[in-house]
Design a protein around this motif. Structure first.
Motif, mmCIF file in Angstrom:
data_model
loop_
_atom_site.group_PDB
_atom_site.id
_atom_site.type_symbol
_atom_site.label_atom_id
_atom_site.label_comp_id
_atom_site.label_asym_id
_atom_site.label_seq_id
_atom_site.Cartn_x
_atom_site.Cartn_y
_atom_site.Cartn_z
ATOM 1 N N ALA A 109 0.825 -1.210 0.000
ATOM 2 C CA ALA A 109 0.000 0.000 0.000
ATOM 3 C C ALA A 109 0.861 1.263 0.000
ATOM 4 N N GLN A 110 2.085 1.161 0.521
ATOM 5 C CA GLN A 110 2.995 2.304 0.568
ATOM 6 C C GLN A 110 3.887 2.394 -0.667
ATOM 7 N N GLY A 111 3.627 1.545 -1.671
ATOM 8 C CA GLY A 111 4.346 1.641 -2.932
ATOM 9 C C GLY A 111 5.520 0.695 -3.103
ATOM 10 N N TYR A 112 5.636 -0.291 -2.216
ATOM 11 C CA TYR A 112 6.718 -1.270 -2.320
ATOM 12 C C TYR A 112 6.206 -2.560 -2.944
ATOM 13 N N GLY A 113 7.041 -3.196 -3.752
ATOM 14 C CA GLY A 113 6.790 -4.563 -4.147
ATOM 15 C C GLY A 113 7.235 -5.457 -3.003
ATOM 16 N N VAL A 114 6.633 -6.616 -2.878
ATOM 17 C CA VAL A 114 6.991 -7.564 -1.821
ATOM 18 C C VAL A 114 7.195 -8.932 -2.461
ATOM 19 N N ILE A 115 8.355 -9.529 -2.200
ATOM 20 C CA ILE A 115 8.646 -10.886 -2.673
ATOM 21 C C ILE A 115 8.819 -11.776 -1.444
ATOM 22 N N PHE A 116 8.112 -12.901 -1.441
ATOM 23 C CA PHE A 116 8.296 -13.865 -0.354
ATOM 24 C C PHE A 116 8.409 -15.252 -0.957
ATOM 25 N N THR A 117 9.296 -16.056 -0.387
ATOM 26 C CA THR A 117 9.617 -17.366 -0.948
ATOM 27 C C THR A 117 9.682 -18.425 0.152
ATOM 28 N N ASN A 118 9.718 -19.672 -0.284
ATOM 29 C CA ASN A 118 9.930 -20.812 0.608
ATOM 30 C C ASN A 118 11.232 -21.501 0.200
ATOM 31 N N PRO A 119 12.367 -20.996 0.713
ATOM 32 C CA PRO A 119 13.652 -21.608 0.373
ATOM 33 C C PRO A 119 13.821 -22.955 1.075
ATOM 34 N N ARG A 120 14.904 -23.639 0.748
ATOM 35 C CA ARG A 120 15.190 -24.906 1.438
ATOM 36 C C ARG A 120 15.142 -24.717 2.939
ATOM 37 N N GLY A 121 14.593 -25.720 3.590
ATOM 38 C CA GLY A 121 14.378 -25.652 5.026
ATOM 39 C C GLY A 121 12.923 -25.371 5.354
ATOM 40 N N SER A 122 12.175 -24.880 4.361
ATOM 41 C CA SER A 122 10.752 -24.627 4.549
ATOM 42 C C SER A 122 9.991 -25.949 4.570
ATOM 43 N N LYS A 125 7.123 -29.251 1.236
ATOM 44 C CA LYS A 125 7.614 -29.905 0.018
ATOM 45 C C LYS A 125 8.320 -31.214 0.334
ATOM 46 N N GLY A 126 7.996 -31.805 1.455
ATOM 47 C CA GLY A 126 8.574 -33.094 1.815
ATOM 48 C C GLY A 126 9.765 -32.972 2.738
ATOM 49 N N ALA A 127 10.097 -34.089 3.371
ATOM 50 C CA ALA A 127 11.156 -34.123 4.382
ATOM 51 C C ALA A 127 12.516 -33.766 3.810
ATOM 52 N N ALA A 128 12.851 -34.243 2.615
ATOM 53 C CA ALA A 128 14.171 -33.965 2.045
ATOM 54 C C ALA A 128 14.381 -32.463 1.854
ATOM 55 N N PHE A 129 13.331 -31.749 1.433
ATOM 56 C CA PHE A 129 13.425 -30.302 1.241
ATOM 57 C C PHE A 129 13.572 -29.600 2.588
ATOM 58 N N THR A 130 12.801 -30.041 3.580
ATOM 59 C CA THR A 130 12.821 -29.407 4.903
ATOM 60 C C THR A 130 14.164 -29.574 5.594
ATOM 61 N N ILE A 131 14.821 -30.721 5.415
ATOM 62 C CA ILE A 131 16.101 -30.940 6.112
ATOM 63 C C ILE A 131 17.315 -30.661 5.220
ATOM 64 N N ALA A 132 17.090 -30.129 4.019
ATOM 65 C CA ALA A 132 18.184 -29.946 3.055
ATOM 66 C C ALA A 132 19.256 -28.973 3.526
ATOM 67 N N ASN A 133 18.950 -28.145 4.521
ATOM 68 C CA ASN A 133 19.969 -27.228 5.047
ATOM 69 C C ASN A 133 20.186 -27.437 6.549
ATOM 70 N N ARG A 134 19.871 -28.625 7.017
ATOM 71 C CA ARG A 134 20.060 -28.934 8.446
ATOM 72 C C ARG A 134 21.519 -28.709 8.829
ATOM 73 N N SER A 135 21.720 -28.043 9.949
ATOM 74 C CA SER A 135 23.043 -27.684 10.483
ATOM 75 C C SER A 135 23.779 -26.680 9.601
ATOM 76 N N ARG A 136 23.076 -26.096 8.627
ATOM 77 C CA ARG A 136 23.687 -25.090 7.743
ATOM 78 C C ARG A 136 22.718 -23.942 7.490
ATOM 79 N N TRP A 137 21.915 -23.593 8.491
ATOM 80 C CA TRP A 137 20.951 -22.508 8.325
ATOM 81 C C TRP A 137 21.669 -21.237 7.883
ATOM 82 N N GLY A 138 21.073 -20.554 6.943
ATOM 83 C CA GLY A 138 21.664 -19.319 6.442
ATOM 84 C C GLY A 138 22.649 -19.537 5.310
#
Length: 147
Positions: A109-122, A125-138
């Motif tokens: 509403a204030q004139g910004y575009g907003v992008i939101f995503t579900n990267p690995r760890g989200s 999309k299944g267990a393999a996707f959720t744990i794909a960055n285990r112990s490597r967050w960020g």
């Protein structure tokens, strides 16, 4: 979603969307004849600008398929450039989707575009996707977002 069966045999449930934080609905048990029973934010939504979200997918780091959404700013005009805010969920085991996010709506509403995503760890999309960055967050999740 909350749900119950009414005295007249209809399915009663709450539902929300990118443009609505939630209302009460009913439908026949087979899902037909859906009816909106409440319009709780009607007065507010008559006064504020709301932006819908467009879903897209892209290849994240290493080719992983990543789900994302773009909310264009209120008053968007093709060919113009707009500041854009990446919204990043915590967790990492969390998940964005077609839900109402008041803070995203405020930015749009204030004139910004907003992008939101579900990267690995989200989730979603299944267990393999959720744990794909285990112990490597960020690490991989960061690269997915930047991609």
């Amino acid at each position: 979603m909350n749900a119950a069966l009414s005295a007249d045999g209809r399915f009663i449930f709450t539902a929300a969307s990118v443009l609505n934080p939630g209302d009460l609905f009913s439908c026949a048990l087979d899902g037909s004849d859906e009816r909106q029973l409440t319009d709780l934010n009607k007065d507010l939504f008559a006064e504020v600008a709301l932006s819908d979200a467009e879903r897209f997918t892209y290849a994240g780091d290493g080719g992983w398929p990543i789900d994302g959404w773009l909310m264009k700013p209120h008053g968007f005009a093709e060919g113009n450039r707009y500041p854009t805010v990446p919204e990043i969920h915590g967790g990492p085991a969390a998940q964005y989707g077609f839900a109402f996010f008041h803070e995203f709506q405020l930015l749009a509403a204030q004139g910004y575009g907003v992008i939101f995503t579900n990267p690995r760890g989200s989730t979603g999309k299944g267990a393999a996707f959720t744990i794909a960055n285990r112990s490597r967050w960020g690490e991989e999740d960061y690269r997915d977002i930047i991609a």
